[in-house]
Write a protein that holds these residues in place. Structure first.
Motif, PDB file in Angstrom:
ATOM      1  N   LEU A 105       0.760  -1.220  -0.001  1.00 36.45           N
ATOM      2  CA  LEU A 105       0.046   0.079   0.069  1.00 36.45           C
ATOM      3  C   LEU A 105       0.853   1.218   0.009  1.00 36.45           C
ATOM      4  O   LEU A 105       0.508   2.249  -0.667  1.00 36.45           O
ATOM      5  N   GLN A 142      -8.040  -0.316  -2.394  1.00 37.81           N
ATOM      6  CA  GLN A 142      -7.653  -1.788  -1.920  1.00 37.81           C
ATOM      7  C   GLN A 142      -9.095  -2.656  -1.623  1.00 37.81           C
ATOM      8  O   GLN A 142      -9.955  -2.295  -1.137  1.00 37.81           O
ATOM      9  N   ILE A 152      -6.759   4.127  -2.171  1.00 36.14           N
ATOM     10  CA  ILE A 152      -5.382   4.124  -1.990  1.00 36.14           C
ATOM     11  C   ILE A 152      -4.530   5.366  -2.611  1.00 36.14           C
ATOM     12  O   ILE A 152      -3.822   6.084  -2.051  1.00 36.14           O
TER      13      ILE A 152
END
Length: 526
Positions: free
Chosen positions: A203, A461, A472
């Motif tokens: 991420l 996500q 994200i």
């Protein structure tokens, strides 16, 4: 004196010579035969240790309470009370038995109703299957003899024509269905053991993505990238353009490998076939082309398929890499054998105003998802070519432009003019929506991220049905240079490729990962 076992006056008393205890003969004999010891002291005891006591015959006295009228009345009252208590207990047992019987009868009636409903649904399904089988005729045996069928008609390319003037299709054979089923079983087993690769971009990596390069790939006279696909094993990106060509672009070197020219109108869809040297292109000129690469890097058109009567909007490849499907605005989708280019089945749901604008195979290969020009999503069983589910969650504000299945096999994402809808295939319902104009939607290969292309690029996500799907990253706005039409994740989501109507292929990734993209960016600036 009373028996040590029963506590009653014994009728045939005996005494133990060891303990001196008094017993009823029949009781102590049974106990000794079973246990061989004294029931009170626990010491070993045999019948030889038992001595009979002789007594005289006497009449037992009557109980005192029966010797007077008040005593008799009291005894009768006790008997009456006992009778009432027994009657009350019997009534309670009867009430409980009635309730249990009523519940059992209700369950039996409900079971009969369910059985009747299931039988009705089974009969309707059988009738529908029979109707579908009638609409898909079997391959004529006379084709091997190279003679005309009974009506004497032939297609322009030598194919047999049916009584209605349409081409006869061989159909999906039992051998092919077995192959598809075996592939589905193998992929399903692999999915249960499948784990997210450790090399997948995190991420934090995606949050730091920025534009690394931009490559103008198609002609300026008719600019625009309409479709895109990535060959992960070689890191080659294929783009289909409005200039009637498809371009194969080598991302590491930033060079164009080949330009596929063969269509007369825009290329609406492009797909690699596994890790092979085959490429599929679909076009608004109503054709599908199968291209094969040669040793010199050029691609030759091996098959030009003309089974549709309107624009072909999408092609999608089956997991076996032996078959593929094309979807068209003529309200049909075709199932092809890749090696021969033969159309095995051409399927329509009977609606004349609902063309297909998008198509994708489920990761396991037995389900096909299609989007229509009427904002409806249809799910098909490939084996029976039956429409098994219909999703109408889009508001009707334009065609469904893209469909994408998650690698976990549970989720389907669809894009249309009113945004993106996420569907739970287990419950056949829409569980989340992103309400902004979207032209393309794509899950990454691990199923961890979802990319949406529109005026900008948004990366989410993935999560469960009830959990939140977090945004994200939002990549730069493309509204000033041309809307984004397609988005694809690179291998392990290490980069994101975006195609737009300004004919530029943009690569987004981590700063410092430009490698050869820097050299190609210089050529794009010129």
């Amino acid at each position: 004196m009373n028996c040590a076992i029963s506590g009653e006056v014994p009728e045939e008393p005996v005494v133990s010579t060891k303990s001196g205890l008094l017993f009823e003969r029949r009781l102590i004999e049974r106990h000794i035969s079973e246990y061989g010891k004294c029931p009170v002291t626990g010491e070993p005891l045999a019948m030889d240790d038992i001595v009979t006591i002789k007594t005289g015959k006497v009449a037992k006295p009557k109980p005192l309470h029966t010797a007077s009228i008040p005593g008799l009345l009291g005894m009768f009252q006790n008997e009456w009370d006992s009778l009432m208590l027994s009657n009350f207990a019997l009534e309670q047992q009867l009430h409980t038995a009635r309730q249990e019987l009523s519940h059992a009868l209700y369950q039996h009636d409900a079971a009969c109703r369910v059985i009747a409903r299931l039988k009705k649904e089974r009969d309707e399904a059988r009738a529908l299957l029979a109707e579908v089988e009638r609409q898909i005729p079997a391959a004529p045996q006379v084709m091997t003899a190279n003679v005309a069928i009974s009506n004497g008609k032939r297609g322009a390319d030598g194919e047999e024509l049916g009584p209605d003037g349409k081409r006869m299709r061989p159909g999906i054979s039992a051998e092919i269905i077995t192959e598809l089923t075996d592939c589905n079983a193998a992929l399903s087993q692999q999915r249960k053991k499948r784990q997210i690769p450790q090399t997948l971009a995190s991420l934090d990596d995606l949050e730091r993505f920025t534009q690394l390069s931009s490559h103008p790939l198609h002609k300026t006279s008719k600019p625009g990238i309409i479709s895109m696909d990535i060959l992960y094993s070689k890191d080659v990106i294929a783009t289909g353009g409005a200039d009637t060509t498809a371009v194969l672009f080598d991302r590491p070197s930033g060079q164009i490998l080949s330009t596929l020219s063969g269509h007369s109108k825009k290329v609406t869809s492009v797909k690699f076939v596994g890790d092979t040297d085959l490429v599929l292109t679909a076009s608004a000129d109503k054709t599908v082309c199968v291209w094969r690469g040669s040793e010199d890097g050029n691609y030759d058109c091996r098959h030009t398929l003309k089974d549709h009567s309107a624009e072909v909007q999408a092609v999608t490849v089956h997991a076996t890499n032996k078959y593929f499907v094309s979807a068209s605005l003529d309200n049909t989708w075709c199932f092809y054998d890749l090696s021969s280019g033969l159309c095995l089945a051409q399927v329509s749901d009977g609606s004349e105003k609902m063309g297909y604008t998008a198509a994708a195979f489920h990761p396991d290969g037995l389900i096909l998802g299609t989007g229509t020009s009427q904002s409806i999503v249809k799910i098909w069983d490939v084996k029976s070519q039956a429409n098994v589910a219909t999703f109408d969650g889009h508001s009707g504000s334009g065609p469904v432009s893209a469909v994408s299945f998650s690698e976990n096999g549970y989720f389907l994402a669809t894009a249309a003019g009113d945004g993106v809808r996420l569907w739970d295939l287990r419950k056949l319902k829409n569980f989340r929506s992103f309400d902004f104009t979207a032209n393309s939607v794509e899950f990454d290969h691990s199923g961890s991220y979802l990319g949406i292309a529109g005026s900008d690029i948004r990366v989410y996500q993935t999560a469960s049905v009830k959990a939140e799907w977090n945004l994200i990253k939002t990549l730069p706005d493309l509204s000033g240079t041309g809307k984004a039409t397609c988005v694809k994740f690179g291998e392990n989501a290490k980069y994101i490729a975006v195609g737009s109507m300004d004919r530029n292929l943009r690569i987004f990734g981590l700063p410092g990962d430009e490698n050869a993209d820097d050299a190609s960016a210089a050529s794009s600036d010129s």
